[in-house]
Design a protein around this motif. Structure first.
Motif, PDB file in Angstrom:
ATOM      1  N   ALA A   1      -3.005   2.486   3.139  1.00 41.89           N
ATOM      2  CA  ALA A   1      -1.982   2.642   4.174  1.00 41.89           C
ATOM      3  C   ALA A   1      -1.551   1.296   4.730  1.00 41.89           C
ATOM      4  O   ALA A   1      -0.351   1.030   4.903  1.00 41.89           O
ATOM      5  CB  ALA A   1      -2.501   3.547   5.285  1.00 41.89           C
ATOM      6  N   LYS A   2      -2.512   0.402   5.011  1.00 50.01           N
ATOM      7  CA  LYS A   2      -2.165  -0.933   5.519  1.00 50.01           C
ATOM      8  C   LYS A   2      -1.315  -1.689   4.508  1.00 50.01           C
ATOM      9  O   LYS A   2      -0.346  -2.371   4.867  1.00 50.01           O
ATOM     10  CB  LYS A   2      -3.435  -1.730   5.823  1.00 50.01           C
ATOM     11  N   HIS A   3      -1.701  -1.586   3.241  1.00 48.70           N
ATOM     12  CA  HIS A   3      -0.976  -2.270   2.165  1.00 48.70           C
ATOM     13  C   HIS A   3       0.468  -1.765   2.101  1.00 48.70           C
ATOM     14  O   HIS A   3       1.416  -2.561   2.053  1.00 48.70           O
ATOM     15  CB  HIS A   3      -1.709  -2.009   0.847  1.00 48.70           C
ATOM     16  N   GLU A   4       0.643  -0.447   2.118  1.00 50.58           N
ATOM     17  CA  GLU A   4       1.989   0.128   2.025  1.00 50.58           C
ATOM     18  C   GLU A   4       2.823  -0.209   3.255  1.00 50.58           C
ATOM     19  O   GLU A   4       4.030  -0.456   3.154  1.00 50.58           O
ATOM     20  CB  GLU A   4       1.914   1.647   1.831  1.00 50.58           C
ATOM     21  N   ILE A   5       2.205  -0.223   4.430  1.00 50.23           N
ATOM     22  CA  ILE A   5       2.931  -0.607   5.637  1.00 50.23           C
ATOM     23  C   ILE A   5       3.361  -2.066   5.542  1.00 50.23           C
ATOM     24  O   ILE A   5       4.439  -2.447   6.019  1.00 50.23           O
ATOM     25  CB  ILE A   5       2.080  -0.352   6.894  1.00 50.23           C
ATOM     26  N   GLY A   6       2.521  -2.897   4.911  1.00 53.68           N
ATOM     27  CA  GLY A   6       2.915  -4.281   4.654  1.00 53.68           C
ATOM     28  C   GLY A   6       4.214  -4.342   3.869  1.00 53.68           C
ATOM     29  O   GLY A   6       5.119  -5.131   4.182  1.00 53.68           O
ATOM     30  N   HIS A   7       4.326  -3.511   2.813  1.00 58.24           N
ATOM     31  CA  HIS A   7       5.585  -3.431   2.072  1.00 58.24           C
ATOM     32  C   HIS A   7       6.720  -2.991   2.986  1.00 58.24           C
ATOM     33  O   HIS A   7       7.834  -3.534   2.937  1.00 58.24           O
ATOM     34  CB  HIS A   7       5.461  -2.434   0.916  1.00 58.24           C
ATOM     35  N   ALA A   8       6.443  -1.982   3.825  1.00 57.06           N
ATOM     36  CA  ALA A   8       7.473  -1.447   4.717  1.00 57.06           C
ATOM     37  C   ALA A   8       7.984  -2.498   5.699  1.00 57.06           C
ATOM     38  O   ALA A   8       9.136  -2.432   6.143  1.00 57.06           O
ATOM     39  CB  ALA A   8       6.927  -0.234   5.486  1.00 57.06           C
TER      40      ALA A   8
END
Length: 260
Positions: A196-203
């Motif tokens: 989730a943290k990784h994907e939010i980084g993309h976001a």
């Protein structure tokens, strides 16, 4: 409207079934723009936690020798008020998964000053009023994801971030999908929170790191679940028109990478 997709994958090693890893498999379009050498520590508003610097044109030839995080793109005027509204789908029916995502959001909120992710009261699945939609489910073709029949080196999706951009190329909507299981192995707890943290980084405008032991590393098994100062600076660099310069109109990132 254009769609940019980050498709992150997980792999289970044959010996250690619980080992998860992710790979970045998509190329995202972005303007070829000039870069500058702004030190992250010069940004007083965001404090000393924002480490790193943007890679200059002079360093292009030596990029392979540097620890870098890619800068993807900037948010549109939707962050003018310093707020991005998110929704979390109820499809998972698992409070542990929701709590893992909320924990990831809380940590990002604690390190990015001038921008907060706020829970939206808008209807689930509606783009109106929701900037970032987060859901659990299947990603692409996952025929091999239902059981333990896998081969060494085989990958299955673990998380995906789809980015909608406006006619000028600025982000105006995000959809994050997180897999609930890989090859019969349920994803939860710290693994899910890291994804989730990784994907939010993309976001928030980040691409992948070219080195290990980083939240944005291409594989979770060589990465980490911690948000470092380099990721913080990457988000600031991606959205510097608002978070560093406090301008009224969106601008493209000034660099394609940040140096960690």
């Amino acid at each position: 409207m254009r769609l940019i997709s980050f498709n992150d994958h997980l792999v289970l090693a044959l010996i250690l079934v619980a080992l998860l890893s992710s790979i970045y498999s998509d190329v995202y379009p972005r303007p070829i723009i000039s870069t500058s050498d702004n030190e992250g520590s010069d940004d007083e508003e965001n404090g000393d936690d924002a480490e790193g610097e943007e890679a200059s044109d002079d360093s292009e030839g030596d990029l392979s020798e540097l620890d870098l995080i890619e800068v993807c793109c900037s948010w549109s005027e939707q962050i003018s008020d310093g707020v991005l509204k998110y929704s979390i789908s109820d499809d998972a029916g698992d409070n542990e998964k929701r709590e893992a995502v909320l924990s990831a959001i809380t940590e990002w909120n604690s390190v990015i000053k001038g921008l907060q992710l706020v829970n939206s009261a808008a209807n689930e699945g509606s783009e109106s009023g929701v900037d970032i939609e987060i859901a659990f489910g299947e990603i692409g073709e996952q025929d091999s994801n239902d059981g333990n029949d896998f081969s060494p080196g085989e990958y299955a999706p673990g998380g995906e971030t789809q980015i909608d951009v406006d006619e000028k190329g600025f982000i105006n909507h995000i959809k994050i999908t997180i897999s609930e299981s890989i090859f019969g192995h349920e994803i939860g707890g710290s693994e899910l929170e890291q994804i989730a943290k990784h994907e939010i980084g993309h976001a928030l405008g980040l691409g992948h790191a070219n080195f290990g032991n980083n939240l944005m590393s291409v594989a979770t098994d060589i990465g980490t679940g911690e948000i470092s100062g380099c990721e913080v600076y990457g988000v600031l660099a991606a959205n510097q028109w608002k978070l560093m310069n406090n301008k009224a109109q969106p601008e493209y990132p000034a660099g394609r990478y940040v140096v960690c």
